[in-house]
Design an enzyme around this catalytic site. Sequence first.
Site, PDB file in Angstrom:
ATOM      1  CB  THR A  41      36.273  37.223  31.138  1.00 19.96           C
ATOM      2  OG1 THR A  41      37.289  37.737  30.282  1.00 19.96           O
ATOM      3  CG2 THR A  41      36.645  37.456  32.577  1.00 19.96           C
ATOM      4  CB  CYS A  42      31.334  35.894  31.464  1.00 22.89           C
ATOM      5  SG  CYS A  42      29.812  35.642  32.362  1.00 22.89           S
ATOM      6  CE  LYS A  51      28.986  35.622  40.871  1.00 19.54           C
ATOM      7  NZ  LYS A  51      29.754  36.654  40.180  1.00 19.54           N
ATOM      8  N   GLY A 178      36.100  46.292  45.818  1.00 17.55           N
ATOM      9  CA  GLY A 178      35.111  46.353  44.733  1.00 17.55           C
ATOM     10  C   GLY A 178      34.390  45.015  44.641  1.00 17.55           C
ATOM     11  CB  ILE A 180      36.827  41.046  41.780  1.00 15.82           C
ATOM     12  CG1 ILE A 180      36.274  41.025  40.359  1.00 15.82           C
ATOM     13  CG2 ILE A 180      37.827  39.918  42.009  1.00 15.82           C
ATOM     14  CD1 ILE A 180      37.325  41.031  39.264  1.00 15.82           C
ATOM     15  CD  GLU A 199      38.504  50.705  48.093  1.00 13.22           C
ATOM     16  OE1 GLU A 199      38.450  49.613  47.525  1.00 13.22           O
ATOM     17  OE2 GLU A 199      38.650  51.791  47.484  1.00 13.22           O
ATOM     18  CB  ALA A 266      40.169  42.524  43.498  1.00 15.98           C
ATOM     19  CB  THR A 267      43.104  47.468  41.979  1.00 10.93           C
ATOM     20  OG1 THR A 267      44.083  46.792  41.171  1.00 10.93           O
ATOM     21  CG2 THR A 267      43.487  47.305  43.428  1.00 10.93           C
ATOM     22  CG  HIS A 441       1.818  36.411  52.107  1.00 14.89           C
ATOM     23  ND1 HIS A 441       2.759  37.199  52.741  1.00 14.89           N
ATOM     24  CD2 HIS A 441       1.381  35.511  53.028  1.00 14.89           C
ATOM     25  CE1 HIS A 441       2.869  36.786  53.998  1.00 14.89           C
ATOM     26  NE2 HIS A 441       2.040  35.760  54.197  1.00 14.89           N
TER      27      HIS A 441
HETATM   28  P1  FAD Z   1      35.123  38.653  27.623  1.00 12.44           P
HETATM   29  O1  FAD Z   1      34.169  37.837  28.391  1.00 12.44           O
HETATM   30  O2  FAD Z   1      36.365  39.097  28.290  1.00 12.44           O
HETATM   31  O3  FAD Z   1      35.489  37.812  26.328  1.00 12.44           O
HETATM   32  C1  FAD Z   1      36.408  38.230  25.391  1.00 12.44           C
HETATM   33  C2  FAD Z   1      36.965  37.026  24.668  1.00 12.44           C
HETATM   34  O4  FAD Z   1      37.703  37.481  23.547  1.00 12.44           O
HETATM   35  C3  FAD Z   1      37.942  36.192  25.497  1.00 12.44           C
HETATM   36  O5  FAD Z   1      37.532  34.845  25.537  1.00 12.44           O
HETATM   37  C4  FAD Z   1      39.281  36.327  24.764  1.00 12.44           C
HETATM   38  O6  FAD Z   1      40.047  35.142  24.782  1.00 12.44           O
HETATM   39  C5  FAD Z   1      38.816  36.656  23.361  1.00 12.44           C
HETATM   40  N1  FAD Z   1      39.798  37.411  22.583  1.00 12.44           N
HETATM   41  C6  FAD Z   1      40.387  38.589  22.902  1.00 12.44           C
HETATM   42  N2  FAD Z   1      41.190  39.020  21.918  1.00 12.44           N
HETATM   43  C7  FAD Z   1      41.121  38.088  20.951  1.00 12.44           C
HETATM   44  C8  FAD Z   1      41.741  37.956  19.683  1.00 12.44           C
HETATM   45  N3  FAD Z   1      42.583  38.873  19.222  1.00 12.44           N
HETATM   46  N4  FAD Z   1      41.462  36.841  18.952  1.00 12.44           N
HETATM   47  C9  FAD Z   1      40.621  35.882  19.420  1.00 12.44           C
HETATM   48  N5  FAD Z   1      40.004  35.976  20.596  1.00 12.44           N
HETATM   49  C10 FAD Z   1      40.240  37.055  21.359  1.00 12.44           C
HETATM   50  N6  FAD Z   1      29.826  40.340  35.149  1.00 12.44           N
HETATM   51  C11 FAD Z   1      28.535  40.189  35.487  1.00 12.44           C
HETATM   52  O7  FAD Z   1      27.667  40.786  34.838  1.00 12.44           O
HETATM   53  N7  FAD Z   1      28.144  39.377  36.517  1.00 12.44           N
HETATM   54  C12 FAD Z   1      29.046  38.711  37.268  1.00 12.44           C
HETATM   55  O8  FAD Z   1      28.665  37.993  38.182  1.00 12.44           O
HETATM   56  C13 FAD Z   1      30.420  38.861  36.955  1.00 12.44           C
HETATM   57  N8  FAD Z   1      31.344  38.209  37.677  1.00 12.44           N
HETATM   58  C14 FAD Z   1      32.666  38.350  37.341  1.00 12.44           C
HETATM   59  C15 FAD Z   1      33.614  37.704  38.133  1.00 12.44           C
HETATM   60  C16 FAD Z   1      34.955  37.832  37.832  1.00 12.44           C
HETATM   61  C17 FAD Z   1      35.965  37.109  38.680  1.00 12.44           C
HETATM   62  C18 FAD Z   1      35.364  38.601  36.701  1.00 12.44           C
HETATM   63  C19 FAD Z   1      36.818  38.710  36.344  1.00 12.44           C
HETATM   64  C20 FAD Z   1      34.431  39.260  35.923  1.00 12.44           C
HETATM   65  C21 FAD Z   1      33.069  39.151  36.253  1.00 12.44           C
HETATM   66  N9  FAD Z   1      32.087  39.819  35.525  1.00 12.44           N
HETATM   67  C22 FAD Z   1      30.769  39.693  35.864  1.00 12.44           C
HETATM   68  C23 FAD Z   1      32.430  40.654  34.364  1.00 12.44           C
HETATM   69  C24 FAD Z   1      32.191  39.875  33.069  1.00 12.44           C
HETATM   70  O9  FAD Z   1      32.944  38.691  33.087  1.00 12.44           O
HETATM   71  C25 FAD Z   1      32.551  40.720  31.862  1.00 12.44           C
HETATM   72  O10 FAD Z   1      31.870  41.955  31.928  1.00 12.44           O
HETATM   73  C26 FAD Z   1      32.177  40.030  30.567  1.00 12.44           C
HETATM   74  O11 FAD Z   1      32.826  38.784  30.472  1.00 12.44           O
HETATM   75  C27 FAD Z   1      32.532  40.892  29.353  1.00 12.44           C
HETATM   76  O12 FAD Z   1      32.193  40.220  28.193  1.00 12.44           O
HETATM   77  P2  FAD Z   1      32.957  40.478  26.817  1.00 12.44           P
HETATM   78  O13 FAD Z   1      32.288  39.588  25.823  1.00 12.44           O
HETATM   79  O14 FAD Z   1      33.037  41.914  26.541  1.00 12.44           O
HETATM   80  O15 FAD Z   1      34.455  39.983  27.053  1.00 12.44           O
HETATM   81  P1  NAI Z   2      36.209  47.522  40.932  1.00 10.68           P
HETATM   82  O1  NAI Z   2      36.411  48.689  40.078  1.00 10.68           O
HETATM   83  O2  NAI Z   2      34.826  47.043  41.219  1.00 10.68           O
HETATM   84  O3  NAI Z   2      36.900  47.776  42.360  1.00 10.68           O
HETATM   85  C1  NAI Z   2      38.254  48.089  42.491  1.00 10.68           C
HETATM   86  C2  NAI Z   2      38.486  48.660  43.880  1.00 10.68           C
HETATM   87  O4  NAI Z   2      39.890  48.756  44.105  1.00 10.68           O
HETATM   88  C3  NAI Z   2      37.916  50.065  44.054  1.00 10.68           C
HETATM   89  O5  NAI Z   2      37.156  50.104  45.236  1.00 10.68           O
HETATM   90  C4  NAI Z   2      39.164  50.946  44.122  1.00 10.68           C
HETATM   91  O6  NAI Z   2      38.974  52.101  44.899  1.00 10.68           O
HETATM   92  C5  NAI Z   2      40.180  49.986  44.740  1.00 10.68           C
HETATM   93  N1  NAI Z   2      41.595  50.324  44.489  1.00 10.68           N
HETATM   94  C6  NAI Z   2      42.150  50.731  43.313  1.00 10.68           C
HETATM   95  N2  NAI Z   2      43.479  50.931  43.464  1.00 10.68           N
HETATM   96  C7  NAI Z   2      43.793  50.634  44.763  1.00 10.68           C
HETATM   97  C8  NAI Z   2      44.998  50.659  45.536  1.00 10.68           C
HETATM   98  N3  NAI Z   2      46.177  51.003  45.011  1.00 10.68           N
HETATM   99  N4  NAI Z   2      44.940  50.299  46.833  1.00 10.68           N
HETATM  100  C9  NAI Z   2      43.757  49.939  47.390  1.00 10.68           C
HETATM  101  N5  NAI Z   2      42.581  49.898  46.709  1.00 10.68           N
HETATM  102  C10 NAI Z   2      42.598  50.240  45.414  1.00 10.68           C
HETATM  103  O7  NAI Z   2      37.097  46.367  40.274  1.00 10.68           O
HETATM  104  P2  NAI Z   2      37.108  44.790  40.463  1.00 10.68           P
HETATM  105  O8  NAI Z   2      36.505  44.406  41.767  1.00 10.68           O
HETATM  106  O9  NAI Z   2      38.503  44.392  40.164  1.00 10.68           O
HETATM  107  O10 NAI Z   2      36.151  44.279  39.311  1.00 10.68           O
HETATM  108  C11 NAI Z   2      36.449  44.543  37.925  1.00 10.68           C
HETATM  109  C12 NAI Z   2      35.216  44.533  37.098  1.00 10.68           C
HETATM  110  O11 NAI Z   2      34.633  43.241  37.047  1.00 10.68           O
HETATM  111  C13 NAI Z   2      34.180  45.482  37.631  1.00 10.68           C
HETATM  112  O12 NAI Z   2      34.005  46.492  36.690  1.00 10.68           O
HETATM  113  C14 NAI Z   2      32.939  44.682  37.781  1.00 10.68           C
HETATM  114  O13 NAI Z   2      31.874  45.296  37.134  1.00 10.68           O
HETATM  115  C15 NAI Z   2      33.225  43.337  37.128  1.00 10.68           C
HETATM  116  N6  NAI Z   2      32.699  42.299  38.002  1.00 10.68           N
HETATM  117  C16 NAI Z   2      31.342  42.208  38.178  1.00 10.68           C
HETATM  118  C17 NAI Z   2      30.800  41.302  39.041  1.00 10.68           C
HETATM  119  C18 NAI Z   2      29.327  41.278  39.231  1.00 10.68           C
HETATM  120  O14 NAI Z   2      28.623  41.882  38.436  1.00 10.68           O
HETATM  121  N7  NAI Z   2      28.823  40.607  40.239  1.00 10.68           N
HETATM  122  C19 NAI Z   2      31.625  40.385  39.810  1.00 10.68           C
HETATM  123  C20 NAI Z   2      33.034  40.588  39.590  1.00 10.68           C
HETATM  124  C21 NAI Z   2      33.525  41.494  38.689  1.00 10.68           C
END
Ligand code: FAD
Ligand code: NAI
Length: 462
Positions: A41-42, A51, A178, A180, A199, A266-267, A441
């Site tokens: 996902t990342c 980013k 949140g 996202i 929210e 984005a919940t 500084h």
């Molecule tokens: P994932 O990255 O989800 O990887 C799991 C992989 O497993 C996937 O590629 C999937 O295809 C594969 N897979 C699953 N099941 C199977 C199977 N049965 N066989 C083969 N392959 C399989 N976190 C941050 O720290 N900083 C950020 O800036 C940040 N930004 C984000 C922005 C968005 C839009 C989103 C959605 C998430 C963001 N996150 C961020 C969260 C971050 O992406 C996740 O916490 C992280 O990717 C988790 O890593 P993981 O290895 O556990 O899983």
């Molecule tokens: P989140 O858990 O950060 O935020 C979800 C928000 O949706 C909460 O504020 C919640 O109260 C609200 N919500 C839930 N149900 C609702 C409803 N029915 N109506 C209105 N509001 C509602 O989840 P988000 O933003 O989807 O991110 C998911 C994960 O991805 C997070 O756990 C985060 O750690 C990770 N992520 C991390 C990033 C980073 O580290 N910069 C960037 C993007 C994602």
Amino acid sequence: MSQYDVIIIGAGPGGYVSAIRCAQLGLKTAVVEGRETLGGTCLNVGCIPSKALLHASHQLHEAEHNFATMGLKVAAPKVDWKTMLGYKQDVIDGNTKGIEFLFKKNKIDWIKGWASIPAAGKVQVGDTTYDAKNIVIASGSEPSALPGVEVDEKTVVTSTGALALGSIPKSMIVIGAGVIGLELGSVYKRLGTEVTVVEFLDVITPGMDGEVQKTFQRMLKKQGLSFVMGAAVQKVEKGKGGNSVTYKLRKNDKEETISAEVVLVATGRRPFTEGLGLDKLGIDLTKRGQIATNGHYATNIPGIYAIGDAIEGPMLAHKAEDEGMAVAEILAGQKGHVNYDVIPGVIYTHPEVASVGKTEEQLKEEGRAYKVGKFSFMGNGRAKAVFAGDGFVKIIADAATDRVLGCHIIGPAAGDLIHEICVGMEFGAAAEDIARTCHAHPTFSEAVREAALACGDGPIHS
Ligand code: FAD
Ligand code: NAI
């Protein structure tokens, strides 16, 4: 039939980092990944593409708002969305290919396809069954569904669709204030979209320090984002003029409907474990559907481990990576460990927001005596020079011992500054240790030192 020491399922930050560490420690390692590219996902639809778009849209904002003040005269910038998406894709490709290179360098086999676990020690991909002494599930997460909302990834989107819209929408409703919602909401606001965030709670970014939450929301409003707070979304309906979102205000149960061209849901996210066969294996799950593990990432089935977004804890790439390294070390007979008290969280908006350790709210609830040292970026020369004086550093230290318990930053480079405090906390630093460390500084990091000084006899520049 191949025999591996470890097969890792999933090549996200948890899985790929774990594989590299396993290989470095001499274990014969394979990773199964169902996606076309490595990085999870990342790298594909999360941290990295978001980013890239945050960076590009921030450059636009700088050109529109700050260039003229610095004497830089350029024609009004125009957005070429197709090129911007191409740039984002190049960034993704560069990163995912980088992981392929690291796999080859470390002699890690990439098994392409979706894996299931027919029994402990066996991983099945298509018609082939592979043998492994140990299996690590790093299958990550997926967006949570919201009842009454049907996602088509075109005009009602999750983050995945929002990172690849056909055009920049005129208006967007973001459900969920949140991480996202606020990162991607900021992107589109800077690109000219009218953004309304709906929210459920009365505060944005739940769990964050209360003072930071208020300052952050004020700054986002100043940037033009609108908020509907305390609103539970009931349904999203497609209409001629776009999509309508109906929510119920929690304070008076009143239902209201607003419309926009695009709705971003984005919940939150939930663990992705579909197709692994966990039911049949009898792997225990938590109440929230995460794979249950002990303190050493072991599931209840011997030889099967799990890490990252698929288990409990914050859904963050660096948390998954650290668990990946720790489980590799455990499998190699070492003492892998993650300190969950010192995992930073960063929101990559402008300004950035970063935090580590305890918030004041948590400490009050625990009944612990603490002191707060705060310093505004207005007193930091470097921040003022780059139009970044809004925001502050807040350090929380134990009232009796001065030991740093937490830090919350909203301001320039917050996501980098926080790591000084992370290292300090790992070493059990007192605020005075940070205050007595010479800081160059003019740097933003001087604001961190001043906040540490504020825990003692007082800061110099305020
Ligand atoms: P994932 O990255 O989800 O990887 C799991 C992989 O497993 C996937 O590629 C999937 O295809 C594969 N897979 C699953 N099941 C199977 C199977 N049965 N066989 C083969 N392959 C399989 N976190 C941050 O720290 N900083 C950020 O800036 C940040 N930004 C984000 C922005 C968005 C839009 C989103 C959605 C998430 C963001 N996150 C961020 C969260 C971050 O992406 C996740 O916490 C992280 O990717 C988790 O890593 P993981 O290895 O556990 O899983
Ligand atoms: P989140 O858990 O950060 O935020 C979800 C928000 O949706 C909460 O504020 C919640 O109260 C609200 N919500 C839930 N149900 C609702 C409803 N029915 N109506 C209105 N509001 C509602 O989840 P988000 O933003 O989807 O991110 C998911 C994960 O991805 C997070 O756990 C985060 O750690 C990770 N992520 C991390 C990033 C980073 O580290 N910069 C960037 C993007 C994602």
